[in-house]
Scaffold this motif. Structure first.
Motif, PDB file in Angstrom:
ATOM      1  N   ALA A  22       0.862  -1.354   0.221  1.00 43.19           N
ATOM      2  CA  ALA A  22       0.179  -0.033  -0.050  1.00 43.19           C
ATOM      3  C   ALA A  22       0.889   1.265   0.028  1.00 43.19           C
ATOM      4  O   ALA A  22       2.143   1.209   0.613  1.00 43.19           O
ATOM      5  CB  ALA A  22      -0.901   0.002   1.148  1.00 43.19           C
ATOM      6  N   ARG A  23       0.381   2.453  -0.665  1.00 43.46           N
ATOM      7  CA  ARG A  23       1.003   3.451  -0.711  1.00 43.46           C
ATOM      8  C   ARG A  23       0.164   4.740  -0.181  1.00 43.46           C
ATOM      9  O   ARG A  23      -1.088   4.450  -0.455  1.00 43.46           O
ATOM     10  CB  ARG A  23       1.883   3.806  -1.778  1.00 43.46           C
ATOM     11  N   ALA A  24       0.498   5.653   0.289  1.00 43.72           N
ATOM     12  CA  ALA A  24      -0.196   6.906   0.562  1.00 43.72           C
ATOM     13  C   ALA A  24       0.641   8.354   0.004  1.00 43.72           C
ATOM     14  O   ALA A  24       1.717   8.492  -0.036  1.00 43.72           O
ATOM     15  CB  ALA A  24      -0.346   7.133   1.876  1.00 43.72           C
ATOM     16  N   LEU A  25      -0.515   9.209  -0.238  1.00 44.43           N
ATOM     17  CA  LEU A  25       0.062  10.542  -0.543  1.00 44.43           C
ATOM     18  C   LEU A  25      -0.360  11.608   0.614  1.00 44.43           C
ATOM     19  O   LEU A  25      -1.443  10.991   1.024  1.00 44.43           O
ATOM     20  CB  LEU A  25      -0.598  11.060  -1.992  1.00 44.43           C
ATOM     21  N   SER A  26       0.245  12.295   0.921  1.00 43.31           N
ATOM     22  CA  SER A  26      -0.011  13.222   1.838  1.00 43.31           C
ATOM     23  C   SER A  26       0.555  14.779   1.940  1.00 43.31           C
ATOM     24  O   SER A  26       1.479  14.753   1.284  1.00 43.31           O
ATOM     25  CB  SER A  26       0.000  12.579   3.251  1.00 43.31           C
ATOM     26  N   ASP A  27       0.033  15.658   2.664  1.00 40.42           N
ATOM     27  CA  ASP A  27       0.638  16.669   2.824  1.00 40.42           C
ATOM     28  C   ASP A  27       1.417  16.721   4.112  1.00 40.42           C
ATOM     29  O   ASP A  27       1.857  17.664   4.406  1.00 40.42           O
ATOM     30  CB  ASP A  27      -0.415  17.666   2.977  1.00 40.42           C
ATOM     31  N   GLY A  28       1.332  15.625   4.807  1.00 38.70           N
ATOM     32  CA  GLY A  28       2.066  15.467   6.136  1.00 38.70           C
ATOM     33  C   GLY A  28       1.488  16.035   7.382  1.00 38.70           C
ATOM     34  O   GLY A  28       2.043  16.031   8.592  1.00 38.70           O
ATOM     35  N   LEU A  29       0.297  16.834   6.913  1.00 37.72           N
ATOM     36  CA  LEU A  29      -0.354  17.495   8.215  1.00 37.72           C
ATOM     37  C   LEU A  29      -1.583  17.170   8.699  1.00 37.72           C
ATOM     38  O   LEU A  29      -1.977  17.008   9.677  1.00 37.72           O
ATOM     39  CB  LEU A  29      -0.200  19.129   7.692  1.00 37.72           C
ATOM     40  N   ALA A  30      -2.506  17.010   7.642  1.00 39.49           N
ATOM     41  CA  ALA A  30      -3.911  16.912   7.758  1.00 39.49           C
ATOM     42  C   ALA A  30      -4.641  15.765   6.874  1.00 39.49           C
ATOM     43  O   ALA A  30      -5.769  15.476   7.132  1.00 39.49           O
ATOM     44  CB  ALA A  30      -4.739  18.177   7.901  1.00 39.49           C
TER      45      ALA A  30
END
Length: 144
Positions: free
Chosen positions: A61-69
């Motif tokens: 599995a992979r995820a994309l994120s802004d790292g904050l919310a």
């Protein structure tokens, strides 16, 4: 059979991931190998499941994120030979509940496995969610 889960991107077997995504996944078939590798390399977080006996990567599995919310869950799979052992639940749990994004708003697109994702609080979007679908070659299939 025993399994280990890990979020170390250096341990990933890109060949195994490409083999599954290009041959067995119903989603994202528009991608070529370079695109998949770029998505892996630029992911905010990756998790994988490994067969303890052979060391083979059998889930991902992979995820994309802004790292904050906010985070987006993508390319979740368990190889068919290893399904039914709870690896899908374990992968999503490690990614969402045990990771740095446990309090984030998570999103995903899927045509199947709704029961799995509902366990982690995923539900149809509310009235404040809008989406612009992909165009042309990026259009997702309508059936698995």
């Amino acid at each position: 059979m025993g399994y280990s889960l890990d979020d170390d991107p250096a341990r990933l077997d890109s060949d195994a991931i490409w083999a599954f995504l290009s041959e067995q996944a119903y989603w994202g078939r528009w991608r070529d190998r370079a695109a998949v590798q770029r998505q892996i390399d630029e992911a905010w977080r990756v998790v994988a499941a490994y067969d303890d006996e052979s060391g083979a990567l059998v889930g991902f599995a992979r995820a994309l994120s802004d790292g904050l919310a906010t985070a987006y869950l993508a390319d979740v799979y368990v190889h068919p030979d290893h399904r039914g052992s709870g690896l899908g639940v374990a992968l999503v749990d490690l990614m969402i509940e045990q990771g740095p994004g446990r309090d984030f708003r998570w999103m995903l697109h899927t045509l199947d496995a709704h029961g799995l994702y509902e366990r982690f609080g995923f539900a149809p979007p509310g009235p404040s969610y809008l989406e612009r679908p992909a165009r042309g070659a990026l259009t997702q299939p309508t059936t698995p």
